[in-house]
Design a protein around this motif. Structure first.
Motif, PDB file in Angstrom:
ATOM      1  N   GLU A  45       0.816  -1.212   0.000  1.00  0.00           N
ATOM      2  CA  GLU A  45       0.000   0.000   0.000  1.00  0.00           C
ATOM      3  C   GLU A  45       0.850   1.262   0.000  1.00  0.00           C
ATOM      4  OE1 GLU A  45      -2.668  -0.212   3.288  1.00  0.00           O
ATOM      5  OE2 GLU A  45      -4.295  -0.893   2.010  1.00  0.00           O
ATOM      6  N   ASN A  46       2.089   1.167   0.471  1.00  0.00           N
ATOM      7  CA  ASN A  46       2.956   2.352   0.486  1.00  0.00           C
ATOM      8  C   ASN A  46       3.170   2.878  -0.931  1.00  0.00           C
ATOM      9  OD1 ASN A  46       3.109   2.040   3.203  1.00  0.00           O
ATOM     10  ND2 ASN A  46       5.257   1.445   3.256  1.00  0.00           N
ATOM     11  N   ASP A  47       3.289   1.968  -1.898  1.00  0.00           N
ATOM     12  CA  ASP A  47       3.441   2.397  -3.291  1.00  0.00           C
ATOM     13  C   ASP A  47       2.169   3.064  -3.803  1.00  0.00           C
ATOM     14  OD1 ASP A  47       6.008   1.400  -3.330  1.00  0.00           O
ATOM     15  OD2 ASP A  47       5.370  -0.588  -4.044  1.00  0.00           O
ATOM     16  N   VAL A  48       1.019   2.560  -3.366  1.00  0.00           N
ATOM     17  CA  VAL A  48      -0.256   3.161  -3.765  1.00  0.00           C
ATOM     18  C   VAL A  48      -0.381   4.562  -3.167  1.00  0.00           C
ATOM     19  CG1 VAL A  48      -2.778   2.933  -3.616  1.00  0.00           C
ATOM     20  CG2 VAL A  48      -1.357   0.907  -3.985  1.00  0.00           C
ATOM     21  N   ILE A  49      -0.014   4.696  -1.899  1.00  0.00           N
ATOM     22  CA  ILE A  49      -0.060   6.005  -1.237  1.00  0.00           C
ATOM     23  C   ILE A  49       0.867   6.977  -1.953  1.00  0.00           C
ATOM     24  CG2 ILE A  49       0.436   7.244   0.897  1.00  0.00           C
ATOM     25  CD1 ILE A  49      -0.297   4.669   2.413  1.00  0.00           C
ATOM     26  N   ALA A  50       2.081   6.523  -2.256  1.00  0.00           N
ATOM     27  CA  ALA A  50       3.047   7.387  -2.938  1.00  0.00           C
ATOM     28  C   ALA A  50       2.517   7.812  -4.303  1.00  0.00           C
ATOM     29  CB  ALA A  50       4.386   6.666  -3.082  1.00  0.00           C
ATOM     30  N   ASN A  88      -3.562   5.903   7.983  1.00  0.00           N
ATOM     31  CA  ASN A  88      -3.180   6.721   9.131  1.00  0.00           C
ATOM     32  C   ASN A  88      -2.440   7.975   8.645  1.00  0.00           C
ATOM     33  OD1 ASN A  88      -2.006   7.775  11.424  1.00  0.00           O
ATOM     34  ND2 ASN A  88      -1.594   5.765  12.319  1.00  0.00           N
ATOM     35  N   HIS A  89      -2.705   9.120   9.270  1.00  0.00           N
ATOM     36  CA  HIS A  89      -2.069  10.358   8.827  1.00  0.00           C
ATOM     37  C   HIS A  89      -0.555  10.324   9.024  1.00  0.00           C
ATOM     38  CE1 HIS A  89      -2.439  11.234  13.133  1.00  0.00           C
ATOM     39  NE2 HIS A  89      -1.489  12.117  12.965  1.00  0.00           N
ATOM     40  N   LYS A  90      -0.082   9.616  10.063  1.00  0.00           N
ATOM     41  CA  LYS A  90       1.364   9.532  10.290  1.00  0.00           C
ATOM     42  C   LYS A  90       2.054   8.744   9.178  1.00  0.00           C
ATOM     43  CE  LYS A  90       0.367   8.125  14.448  1.00  0.00           C
ATOM     44  NZ  LYS A  90       0.434   7.572  15.795  1.00  0.00           N
ATOM     45  N   ARG A  91       1.387   7.710   8.728  1.00  0.00           N
ATOM     46  CA  ARG A  91       1.938   6.903   7.643  1.00  0.00           C
ATOM     47  C   ARG A  91       1.984   7.697   6.343  1.00  0.00           C
ATOM     48  NH1 ARG A  91      -1.023   1.417   5.544  1.00  0.00           N
ATOM     49  NH2 ARG A  91       0.589   0.732   4.093  1.00  0.00           N
ATOM     50  N   VAL A  92       0.892   8.386   6.044  1.00  0.00           N
ATOM     51  CA  VAL A  92       0.832   9.180   4.815  1.00  0.00           C
ATOM     52  C   VAL A  92       1.868  10.308   4.877  1.00  0.00           C
ATOM     53  CG1 VAL A  92      -0.641  10.643   3.387  1.00  0.00           C
ATOM     54  CG2 VAL A  92      -1.581   8.597   4.442  1.00  0.00           C
ATOM     55  N   TYR A  93       2.007  10.913   6.052  1.00  0.00           N
ATOM     56  CA  TYR A  93       2.981  12.004   6.192  1.00  0.00           C
ATOM     57  C   TYR A  93       4.413  11.488   6.038  1.00  0.00           C
ATOM     58  CZ  TYR A  93       5.290  16.175   7.934  1.00  0.00           C
ATOM     59  OH  TYR A  93       6.087  17.283   8.046  1.00  0.00           O
ATOM     60  N   ARG A  94       4.695  10.303   6.564  1.00  0.00           N
ATOM     61  CA  ARG A  94       6.044   9.721   6.421  1.00  0.00           C
ATOM     62  C   ARG A  94       6.376   9.519   4.945  1.00  0.00           C
ATOM     63  NH1 ARG A  94       6.729   4.566   5.979  1.00  0.00           N
ATOM     64  NH2 ARG A  94       4.862   4.030   7.162  1.00  0.00           N
ATOM     65  N   ILE A  95       5.424   9.023   4.173  1.00  0.00           N
ATOM     66  CA  ILE A  95       5.650   8.810   2.742  1.00  0.00           C
ATOM     67  C   ILE A  95       5.747  10.148   2.014  1.00  0.00           C
ATOM     68  CG2 ILE A  95       4.636   7.821   0.660  1.00  0.00           C
ATOM     69  CD1 ILE A  95       3.417   5.667   2.554  1.00  0.00           C
ATOM     70  N   ARG A 113       6.883  12.930   3.219  1.00  0.00           N
ATOM     71  CA  ARG A 113       8.222  13.472   3.488  1.00  0.00           C
ATOM     72  C   ARG A 113       9.306  12.709   2.735  1.00  0.00           C
ATOM     73  NH1 ARG A 113       9.241  16.701   8.096  1.00  0.00           N
ATOM     74  NH2 ARG A 113      11.331  16.615   7.233  1.00  0.00           N
ATOM     75  N   ALA A 114       9.150  11.390   2.637  1.00  0.00           N
ATOM     76  CA  ALA A 114      10.141  10.581   1.920  1.00  0.00           C
ATOM     77  C   ALA A 114      10.189  10.947   0.437  1.00  0.00           C
ATOM     78  CB  ALA A 114       9.837   9.098   2.101  1.00  0.00           C
ATOM     79  N   LEU A 115       9.046  11.321  -0.110  1.00  0.00           N
ATOM     80  CA  LEU A 115       8.996  11.739  -1.514  1.00  0.00           C
ATOM     81  C   LEU A 115       9.464  13.175  -1.705  1.00  0.00           C
ATOM     82  CD1 LEU A 115       5.546  10.211  -2.504  1.00  0.00           C
ATOM     83  CD2 LEU A 115       7.811   9.415  -3.199  1.00  0.00           C
ATOM     84  N   GLU A 116       9.727  13.864  -0.591  1.00  0.00           N
ATOM     85  CA  GLU A 116      10.186  15.265  -0.599  1.00  0.00           C
ATOM     86  C   GLU A 116       9.201  16.162  -1.338  1.00  0.00           C
ATOM     87  OE1 GLU A 116      14.160  15.269  -2.086  1.00  0.00           O
ATOM     88  OE2 GLU A 116      14.951  14.280  -0.305  1.00  0.00           O
ATOM     89  N   LEU A 117       7.937  16.002  -0.991  1.00  0.00           N
ATOM     90  CA  LEU A 117       6.895  16.813  -1.601  1.00  0.00           C
ATOM     91  C   LEU A 117       6.576  18.055  -0.775  1.00  0.00           C
ATOM     92  CD1 LEU A 117       4.456  13.962  -2.655  1.00  0.00           C
ATOM     93  CD2 LEU A 117       6.065  15.206  -4.101  1.00  0.00           C
ATOM     94  N   ASN A 118       7.345  18.300   0.262  1.00  0.00           N
ATOM     95  CA  ASN A 118       7.058  19.431   1.148  1.00  0.00           C
ATOM     96  C   ASN A 118       7.052  20.714   0.346  1.00  0.00           C
ATOM     97  OD1 ASN A 118       7.964  17.211   2.513  1.00  0.00           O
ATOM     98  ND2 ASN A 118       8.900  18.380   4.146  1.00  0.00           N
ATOM     99  N   LEU A 119       6.040  21.516   0.578  1.00  0.00           N
ATOM    100  CA  LEU A 119       6.002  22.830  -0.061  1.00  0.00           C
ATOM    101  C   LEU A 119       6.978  23.743   0.648  1.00  0.00           C
ATOM    102  CD1 LEU A 119       2.190  23.468  -0.562  1.00  0.00           C
ATOM    103  CD2 LEU A 119       3.881  23.001  -2.305  1.00  0.00           C
TER     104      LEU A 119
END
Length: 179
Positions: A45-50, A81-88, A90-96
């Protein structure tokens, strides 16, 4: 500063090279043995979230994490979970990036008026001081801005332990009458 996952990798390298035992490596790099032995369960699911996050941020460039997560949760109905989505996220470096505040453009102040003759502009001020015996006094100063000279040699018109506004007005009126 070294991140915990990097310290874990350094400890794994030292143990893998046979240079130290797990306990010694964990103590040296400041991690617990539980952290050293932990194996993350990568979920498909991490790939789907990403994928969803990348598509959302490409379509909606001004959306940050909060809007992306709310869209996935409320519109698409995913229960991640919001923590899981936020971790991914951040890992994708999508931070504005944080936009800098716009500076207010201020008008330039007018230059100070320079008097061309005596008695055009006066400056007055109260000053406060304390005597050696602890009593306080207030000084009323009036200065001509053209020659920076005081009207009296010491430019002190009112020197009393406590003064009222009536006395100050009387001193100023007397000085105006003399000038």
């Amino acid at each position: 500063m070294v991140a915990p996952f990097q310290r874990k990798e350094m400890a794994r390298w030292v143990v893998g090279q046979g240079r130290a035992a797990i306990k010694v490596a964990c103590l040296a790099f400041g991690i617990s043995q539980t952290c050293f032995r932990y194996q993350a369960k990568l979920n498909a699911e991490n790939d789907v979230i990403a994928d969803w996050l990348v598509r959302l941020t490409n379509n909606q460039r001004n959306w940050g994490f909060g809007l992306c997560f709310l869209y996935l949760r409320n519109v698409k109905g995913f229960q991640w979970n919001h923590k899981r989505v936020y971790r991914i996220y951040r890992a994708l470096e999508l931070n504005l990036r944080i936009k800098p505040r716009k500076r207010l453009v201020r008008e330039r102040p007018l230059p100070l008026a320079v008097p061309s003759a005596i008695n055009q502009v006066w400056s007055m001020d109260f000053m406060h001081d304390q005597l050696s015996d602890g009593r306080s006094i207030r000084l009323f100063n009036v200065i001509d801005d053209f020659n920076r000279g005081g009207w009296v040699s010491s430019s002190i018109f009112h020197c009393r332990p406590s003064g009222s506004s009536v006395r100050s007005i009387r001193s100023l009126s007397g000085a105006v009458g003399r000038r």
